[in-house]
Design an enzyme around this catalytic site. Structure first.
Site, PDB file in Angstrom:
ATOM      1  N   SER A  17       0.802  -1.219   0.000  1.00 53.13           N
ATOM      2  CA  SER A  17       0.000   0.000   0.000  1.00 53.13           C
ATOM      3  C   SER A  17       0.841   1.280   0.000  1.00 53.13           C
ATOM      4  O   SER A  17       1.646   1.499  -0.895  1.00 53.13           O
ATOM      5  CB  SER A  17      -0.938  -0.087   1.200  1.00 53.13           C
ATOM      6  OG  SER A  17      -1.786   0.992   1.274  1.00 53.13           O
ATOM      7  N   GLY A  73      -0.656  -1.604  13.003  1.00 55.59           N
ATOM      8  CA  GLY A  73      -0.727  -2.980  12.505  1.00 55.59           C
ATOM      9  C   GLY A  73       0.128  -3.166  11.266  1.00 55.59           C
ATOM     10  O   GLY A  73       0.237  -4.263  10.741  1.00 55.59           O
TER      11      GLY A  73
HETATM   12  P1  NG1 Z   1      -1.911   1.033  11.038  1.00 59.32           P
HETATM   13  O1  NG1 Z   1      -0.482   0.966  10.633  1.00 59.32           O
HETATM   14  O2  NG1 Z   1      -2.454  -0.178  11.759  1.00 59.32           O
HETATM   15  O3  NG1 Z   1      -2.207   2.337  11.710  1.00 59.32           O
HETATM   16  C1  NG1 Z   1      -2.658   1.918   8.624  1.00 59.32           C
HETATM   17  C2  NG1 Z   1      -3.784   2.917   8.706  1.00 59.32           C
HETATM   18  C3  NG1 Z   1      -5.096   2.153   8.731  1.00 59.32           C
HETATM   19  C4  NG1 Z   1      -5.234   1.243   7.524  1.00 59.32           C
HETATM   20  C5  NG1 Z   1      -3.984   0.385   7.361  1.00 59.32           C
HETATM   21  C6  NG1 Z   1      -3.955  -0.445   6.100  1.00 59.32           C
HETATM   22  C7  NG1 Z   1      -3.751   5.100   9.858  1.00 59.32           C
HETATM   23  C8  NG1 Z   1      -3.591   5.813  11.142  1.00 59.32           C
HETATM   24  N1  NG1 Z   1      -3.679   3.756   9.912  1.00 59.32           N
HETATM   25  O4  NG1 Z   1      -2.762   1.029   9.694  1.00 59.32           O
HETATM   26  O5  NG1 Z   1      -6.142   3.060   8.801  1.00 59.32           O
HETATM   27  O6  NG1 Z   1      -5.531   1.981   6.367  1.00 59.32           O
HETATM   28  O7  NG1 Z   1      -2.781   1.179   7.414  1.00 59.32           O
HETATM   29  O8  NG1 Z   1      -3.476   0.211   4.984  1.00 59.32           O
HETATM   30  O9  NG1 Z   1      -3.953   5.744   8.821  1.00 59.32           O
HETATM   31 ZN    ZN Z   2      -3.586   1.159   0.252  1.00 58.20          ZN
END
Ligand code: NG1
Ligand code: ZN
Length: 560
Positions: free
Chosen positions: A67, A523
């Site tokens: 991503s 995550g």
């Molecule tokens: P994490 O790294 O768990 O915060 C990020 C985004 C999520 C989601 C995931 C998957 C923020 C604060 N967190 O997750 O909303 O989009 O990546 O791509 O933007």
């Molecule tokens: Zn993405």
């Protein structure tokens, strides 16, 4: 498990030794790490996807992407038969599989799981797994590892769909399980025709504000820009200029893309003063996130961000308008009536001003933890569920029951009623259900939805941005010894462990008017994230800084 299958596993898995000293976990969005250590994980996720396909006797998807992460990272995730994320009850198995230390151990784990889940491994009922990847160079060798994993399960067939956006793959999985063998061309056709349909249903005279001007899209130097170049040739009445499409030699997600724009609130590379007064938007590296922005007429590189919360609000305004037109002429208690239950789903990252605004509109707003797997699941409980993360990841889900009713309404109406406002409202909602990706948040279908609604309302991006004013906010990341030490509750608004940390956060928050602050383990990265909101930018910055210090004191490298 028979001996043929066992020896097939043992020989193929010996080519994919797991990385030493790394504990992998199926996080917010599958496994993510530096691409150089992911081969064995992707191989094992290939096995997982094949088992999932056999268990559900359906088409399953496997996507290789990281991503918005930097280009040297990569990741892998599984799309379930509905097109949504892998069922959460399989995640613990995904973790044990990824962390099995040798081929023998791996085979034992699989044998045990196959027995527990009653999965037949005799090849009598073959299943398909659709594979795709984003434009990361590492995707190529990781895809080979996935194929090997799938190939090690008798009866599982890998179909390589090539380079796709994440939502395209989710969409294909969903459609194929609905019995339609779709291709990428079908995806583009569906988006362009439903967009046309929505625009044709706009009230006359509302186009003036933006019909002739263009939209400029930052493609994050990734797959989204590439795909949008194809899609835009199929659209009438919307001029799109794609920048950072990846062809100009820029690096994926570096100084570009939705995550950069949303978190830094500055113009992405190749945007600047020439874009003042133009609608601009930004996709992320795999095109499942979308944000809009305005370049102000000042010399700084700051932008006015129109984020996922504002996209959600725009969608909510439009849907509410259509539902009220429908309800005006329908007695919902009558036989042909339908009380449509509309729900909005957000996370704690949603700007407080957006939640206030949505509630003022009389809408039902609920919160889930971060990660679309949670938001999607919640939104699916409504007749129309709209969910968005502030970062621009979201979609609109329609229940089958409501769609059936809508379809029946449009065909049942007398010839006189056809062409009525009520008929048009029903047709608009049906067009939205076709245009918006029902499987996953999709930046390409999101762009077309936003553009169609702006045309419908006759709104400029400035008018849209003014629906409410964001509370100033700040996000920070803190590196800690072990991020799993933070456990949260109440949709991540409260840190339950380590003991005492929430009290310390509360004490800092109380110092700032309209202060709101929370922490959670990421995550997708090895960090603790801090989010702070307050009545001024300085206050939000200070609150975030002081809570980052608290996190460092409790969990940082000097803490023990
Ligand atoms: P994490 O790294 O768990 O915060 C990020 C985004 C999520 C989601 C995931 C998957 C923020 C604060 N967190 O997750 O909303 O989009 O990546 O791509 O933007
Ligand atoms: Zn993405």
């Amino acid at each position: 498990m028979n001996e043929d299958q066992r020896s097939l596993f043992l020989s193929s898995s010996s080519h994919f030794p797991p990385p030493q000293g790394v504990k992998l976990s199926y996080g917010t969005s599958g496994f993510r790490a530096d691409a150089s250590i992911l081969q064995s994980t992707v191989y094992r996720v290939g096995i997982l996807a094949a088992l999932r396909a056999l268990k559900t006797q359906s088409v399953i998807g496997l996507m290789i992407t990281a991503s918005h992460n930097k280009v040297s990272d990569n990741g892998v995730k599984v799309a379930d038969p509905s097109g949504g994320m892998l069922s959460q009850d399989w995640e613990p198995f995904a973790d044990t599989l990824a962390n099995a230390h040798d081929p023998q151990h791996l085979v034992e784990l699989i044998a045990e799981f196959v027995q527990k889940e009653n999965i037949t491994l005799d090849g009598t009922k073959p299943v398909e797994i659709l594979l795709a990847r984003d434009t990361r160079p590492s995707g190529e060798f990781l895809l080979e590892a996935a194929k090997q994993g799938i190939g090690s399960i008798i009866g599982a067939v890998a179909l390589d769909m090539g380079i796709l956006t994440t939502p395209q793959l989710h969409w294909m999985v969903r459609a194929r399980n609905g019995g339609v063998k779709v291709s990428e061309t079908d995806y583009f056709k569906k988006l362009s025709s439903s967009f046309r349909c929505l625009v044709d249903l706009s009230p006359s005279g509302t186009h003036a504000n933006n019909v002739d001007d263009k939209l400029v899209v930052d493609g994050a130097n990734g797959v989204g820009g590439e795909k949008l170049e194809i899609l835009k040739t199929m659209l009438n009445g919307l001029a799109i200029e794609v920048r950072n499409s990846g062809k100009e030699g820029g690096v994926l997600n570096e100084g570009v893309g939705a995550d950069y724009v949303q978190k830094e609130k500055v113009v992405p590379f190749s945007f600047g003063s020439q874009d003042v007064g133009i609608r601009c938007s930004s996709l992320d590296g795999d095109a499942d996130r979308l944000v809009y922005f305005i370049v102000p007429s000042t010399s700084s590189n700051k932008i006015e961000l129109v984020d996922g919360d504002k996209i959600l609000s725009l969608f909510a305004i439009f849907i509410t308008e259509q539902l009220s037109i429908l309800n005006k002429e329908i007695d919902v208690k009558a036989k042909n009536g339908y009380q449509c239950h509309l729900g909005i789903v957000q996370t704690a990252y949603a700007n407080g001003a957006s939640t206030d605004y949505l509630k003022q509109l009389g809408l039902e707003v609920t919160f889930t933890p971060t990660g679309v797997k949670y938001l999607h699941e919640k939104a699916a409980e409504y007749d129309i569920g709209i969910y968005f993360e502030a970062n621009g990841h979201g979609t609109i889900l329609f229940s089958e029951q409501f769609l059936c009713w809508l379809k029946a309404r449009t065909t049942e109406l007398s010839d006189v009623a056809k062409g009525s406002e009520q008929h048009k409202a029903a047709l608009r909602l049906l067009a939205v259900s076709e245009l918006i990706n029902q499987a996953a948040g999709d930046a390409l279908s999101g762009v077309l939805m936003v553009e169609a609604i702006l045309k419908h309302m006759g709104w400029s991006i400035e008018r849209w941005n003014e629906i409410y004013e964001d509370l100033p906010s700040r996000q920070l990341k803190v590196k800690v010894v072990d991020r799993s030490a933070v456990v949260t509750a109440n949709a991540e608004t409260v840190a339950v462990t380590p003991p005492g940390i929430q009290e310390a956060i509360n004490a800092e928050t109380a110092k700032h008017p309209r202060g709101r602050c929370f922490i959670r383990p990421s995550g997708t990265e090895d960090v603790i994230r801090v989010y702070a909101e307050a009545s001024s930018q300085d206050a939000a910055d200070n609150l975030a800084q002081s809570v980052a210090k608290v996190v460092d004191q409790f969990l940082g490298f000097g803490s023990s």
